[in-house]
Design an enzyme around this catalytic site. Structure first.
Site, PDB file in Angstrom:
ATOM      1  N   HIS A  51     113.881  95.562 -12.783  1.00 38.29           N
ATOM      2  CA  HIS A  51     113.882  97.056 -12.656  1.00 38.29           C
ATOM      3  C   HIS A  51     114.728  97.583 -11.591  1.00 38.29           C
ATOM      4  O   HIS A  51     114.243  98.216 -10.640  1.00 38.29           O
ATOM      5  CB  HIS A  51     112.364  97.479 -12.899  1.00 38.29           C
ATOM      6  CG  HIS A  51     111.912  97.494 -14.521  1.00 38.29           C
ATOM      7  ND1 HIS A  51     110.685  97.273 -14.322  1.00 38.29           N
ATOM      8  CD2 HIS A  51     112.546  97.361 -15.489  1.00 38.29           C
ATOM      9  CE1 HIS A  51     110.343  97.190 -15.578  1.00 38.29           C
ATOM     10  NE2 HIS A  51     111.419  97.069 -16.247  1.00 38.29           N
ATOM     11  N   CYS A 106     109.186  85.398 -15.375  1.00 38.30           N
ATOM     12  CA  CYS A 106     108.725  84.941 -14.356  1.00 38.30           C
ATOM     13  C   CYS A 106     107.604  83.616 -14.528  1.00 38.30           C
ATOM     14  O   CYS A 106     106.711  83.967 -15.468  1.00 38.30           O
ATOM     15  CB  CYS A 106     108.165  85.984 -13.266  1.00 38.30           C
ATOM     16  SG  CYS A 106     107.506  85.186 -11.928  1.00 38.30           S
ATOM     17  N   HIS A 134     104.466  99.500 -20.164  1.00 42.90           N
ATOM     18  CA  HIS A 134     105.231  98.445 -19.375  1.00 42.90           C
ATOM     19  C   HIS A 134     105.531  97.145 -20.032  1.00 42.90           C
ATOM     20  O   HIS A 134     104.895  96.606 -20.873  1.00 42.90           O
ATOM     21  CB  HIS A 134     104.697  98.260 -17.854  1.00 42.90           C
ATOM     22  CG  HIS A 134     105.229  97.499 -17.010  1.00 42.90           C
ATOM     23  ND1 HIS A 134     105.693  96.178 -17.083  1.00 42.90           N
ATOM     24  CD2 HIS A 134     106.071  97.877 -16.122  1.00 42.90           C
ATOM     25  CE1 HIS A 134     106.370  95.916 -15.954  1.00 42.90           C
ATOM     26  NE2 HIS A 134     106.506  96.836 -15.216  1.00 42.90           N
ATOM     27  N   GLU A 136     105.945  94.219 -19.261  1.00 39.43           N
ATOM     28  CA  GLU A 136     104.976  92.921 -18.934  1.00 39.43           C
ATOM     29  C   GLU A 136     103.848  92.972 -19.872  1.00 39.43           C
ATOM     30  O   GLU A 136     103.066  92.130 -20.379  1.00 39.43           O
ATOM     31  CB  GLU A 136     104.828  92.883 -17.559  1.00 39.43           C
ATOM     32  CG  GLU A 136     103.929  91.832 -17.360  1.00 39.43           C
ATOM     33  CD  GLU A 136     103.436  91.615 -15.883  1.00 39.43           C
ATOM     34  OE1 GLU A 136     104.260  92.022 -14.794  1.00 39.43           O
ATOM     35  OE2 GLU A 136     102.392  90.792 -15.521  1.00 39.43           O
ATOM     36  N   SER A 233     110.500 100.632 -11.269  1.00 42.89           N
ATOM     37  CA  SER A 233     109.644  99.470 -10.917  1.00 42.89           C
ATOM     38  C   SER A 233     108.461  99.739 -10.441  1.00 42.89           C
ATOM     39  O   SER A 233     108.203 100.332  -9.547  1.00 42.89           O
ATOM     40  CB  SER A 233     110.400  99.053  -9.710  1.00 42.89           C
ATOM     41  OG  SER A 233     110.030  98.168  -8.950  1.00 42.89           O
TER      42      SER A 233
HETATM   43  O1  0CJ Z   1     107.049  91.959 -13.974  1.00 41.71           O
HETATM   44  C1  0CJ Z   1     107.469  91.365 -13.023  1.00 41.71           C
HETATM   45  C2  0CJ Z   1     107.451  89.953 -13.557  1.00 41.71           C
HETATM   46  C3  0CJ Z   1     108.070  91.840 -11.862  1.00 41.71           C
HETATM   47  C4  0CJ Z   1     109.449  91.759 -11.845  1.00 41.71           C
HETATM   48  C5  0CJ Z   1     110.181  92.556 -10.725  1.00 41.71           C
HETATM   49  O2  0CJ Z   1     109.863  93.673 -10.544  1.00 41.71           O
HETATM   50  P1  0CJ Z   1     110.481  94.659 -11.419  1.00 41.71           P
HETATM   51  O3  0CJ Z   1     110.557  96.159 -10.473  1.00 41.71           O
HETATM   52  O4  0CJ Z   1     111.521  94.370 -11.985  1.00 41.71           O
HETATM   53  O5  0CJ Z   1     109.231  94.948 -12.247  1.00 41.71           O
HETATM   54  P2  0CJ Z   1     107.856  95.849 -12.169  1.00 41.71           P
HETATM   55  O6  0CJ Z   1     108.253  96.900 -12.930  1.00 41.71           O
HETATM   56  O7  0CJ Z   1     107.055  95.069 -13.195  1.00 41.71           O
HETATM   57  O8  0CJ Z   1     107.426  95.917 -10.692  1.00 41.71           O
HETATM   58 FE1  F3S Z   2     107.160  86.987 -10.611  1.00 42.35          FE
HETATM   59 FE2  F3S Z   2     105.668  88.695  -9.047  1.00 42.35          FE
HETATM   60 FE3  F3S Z   2     108.050  88.787  -8.760  1.00 42.35          FE
HETATM   61  S1  F3S Z   2     105.093  88.094 -11.095  1.00 42.35           S
HETATM   62  S2  F3S Z   2     108.993  88.323 -10.744  1.00 42.35           S
HETATM   63  S3  F3S Z   2     106.883  86.896  -8.257  1.00 42.35           S
HETATM   64  S4  F3S Z   2     106.829  90.342  -8.296  1.00 42.35           S
END
Ligand code: 0CJ
Ligand code: F3S
Length: 322
Positions: A51, A106, A134, A136, A233
């Protein structure tokens, strides 16, 4: 010393460490780059790989095409799934359509998927702590049949939740939540359902935890906290909240130095600076440079820990020439 430097108002920048890219983001971006090297452009990416607008724009220039659904991809081009994870139906559909796909989920999100599956196989009802909508959360819920996972977003929702059998219950969480808010929700769940099975090891990932710890360490000293990250994000938004709770007098999420309103700096002498897990370090450097052009800057690192996590690339893109 030049006249400008001599007259510049002093500003101390407390630079949070760790900040910025985590191992999962680094891996996901490399997967897209390697896929373009290997198969040529265009390579489709389902959902923003991470993001961050700058990451997405750079990859677009290299030949990535971002879409929200698999149905928008032609079947004769490769597709990469974003770091946030996808419901099981997505790779299934890609296989059915004979598409080449690379999963950039991830590994720490995949770990939560495996955990949810394990609870399901043990016939436990599953609570997912996270934010509705979201990607995830959609991906984790989509590992299991509809109805197997109940989403809980806050303590109030714990009060309303009635499982079929409180003795056969487990919880998992989104990886990028506020550590403190989640502890409260978990506390409420455990108080109401003492037999609920927790994750083997914390689901909130190391990167989320460390970035929040670093912001806590500098929050009380910061007149202003700037978090570099995009509006979508989740982990970056959490850093703003954590900073304010830790005592920062004001806090803003900015995409880059252009997002700064310099009136925020009126009357301040200490700036806290950090970046979410999807924000590239050059954006941090540009914010520091923009401050240096206006103030007499003293930089101070606030390091709470060091990270050395690296995730292996999927074999199909590990050597781009294969
Ligand atoms: O959900 C994830 C595996 C984190 C990915 C890295 O951060 P971002 O900003 O792409 O995603 P989030 O909105 O989940 O923080
Ligand atoms: Fe994975 Fe955490 Fe980054 S779940 S993508 S290590 S913020």
């Amino acid at each position: 010393m030049s006249e400008v430097t001599a007259l510049a108002r002093p500003l101390t920048i407390l630079l949070a460490a760790p900040r910025g890219f985590c191992a999962g983001v680094d891996r996901a971006i490399q997967i897209v780059e390697r896929a373009i090297e290997k198969w040529g452009a265009p390579v489709y990416v389902r959902h923003e790989i991470v993001h961050n607008v700058h990451v997405v724009e750079r990859l677009k220039r290299l030949g990535a095409v971002f879409v929200e659904e698999l149905a928008e991809c032609p079947t004769d081009r490769p597709v990469v799934f974003s770091a946030h994870g996808v419901p099981k139906s997505v790779p299934e559909e890609a296989s059915r359509r004979n598409m080449i796909y690379v999963d950039a989920t991830c590994p720490l999100v995949s770990k939560v998927h495996v955990e949810a599956q394990r609870h399901f196989d043990a016939e436990r009802e599953i609570v997912l702590i996270g934010h509705a909508g979201h990607p995830e959360v959609i991906g984790t819920m989509g590992q299991l049949p509809q109805g197997a996972v109940t989403l809980i977003q806050d303590v109030a929702e714990v009060a309303d939740f009635q499982p079929k059998d409180a003795r056969k219950l487990a919880f998992v969480t989104q990886t990028t939540l506020s550590v403190d808010d989640t502890a409260e929700i978990v506390g409420a769940l455990q108080a109401k359902f003492p037999e609920i099975s927790p994750p083997h090891k914390e689901d909130i990932c190391y990167a989320t935890t460390n970035r929040q710890e670093a912001v806590k360490a500098l929050g009380a000293k910061a007149d202003l906290l700037l978090v570099i990250g995009s509006k979508t994000s989740s982990n970056s938004i959490r850093l703003v909240e954590v900073g304010l709770r830790a005592g920062a007098k004001a806090a803003h999420l900015i995409d880059d130095a252009h997002g700064i309103d310099w009136s925020w700096f009126d009357g301040i002498s200490t700036l806290g600076l950090t970046a979410g897990a999807s924000a590239p370090e050059d954006l941090v450097e540009a914010v520091i440079a923009a401050c240096q052009a206006r103030f007499g800057v003293t930089l101070q690192d606030v390091e709470v820990t060091r990270e050395d996590v690296i995730f292996k690339l999927p074999r199909v893109v590990a050597t781009a020439q294969d």
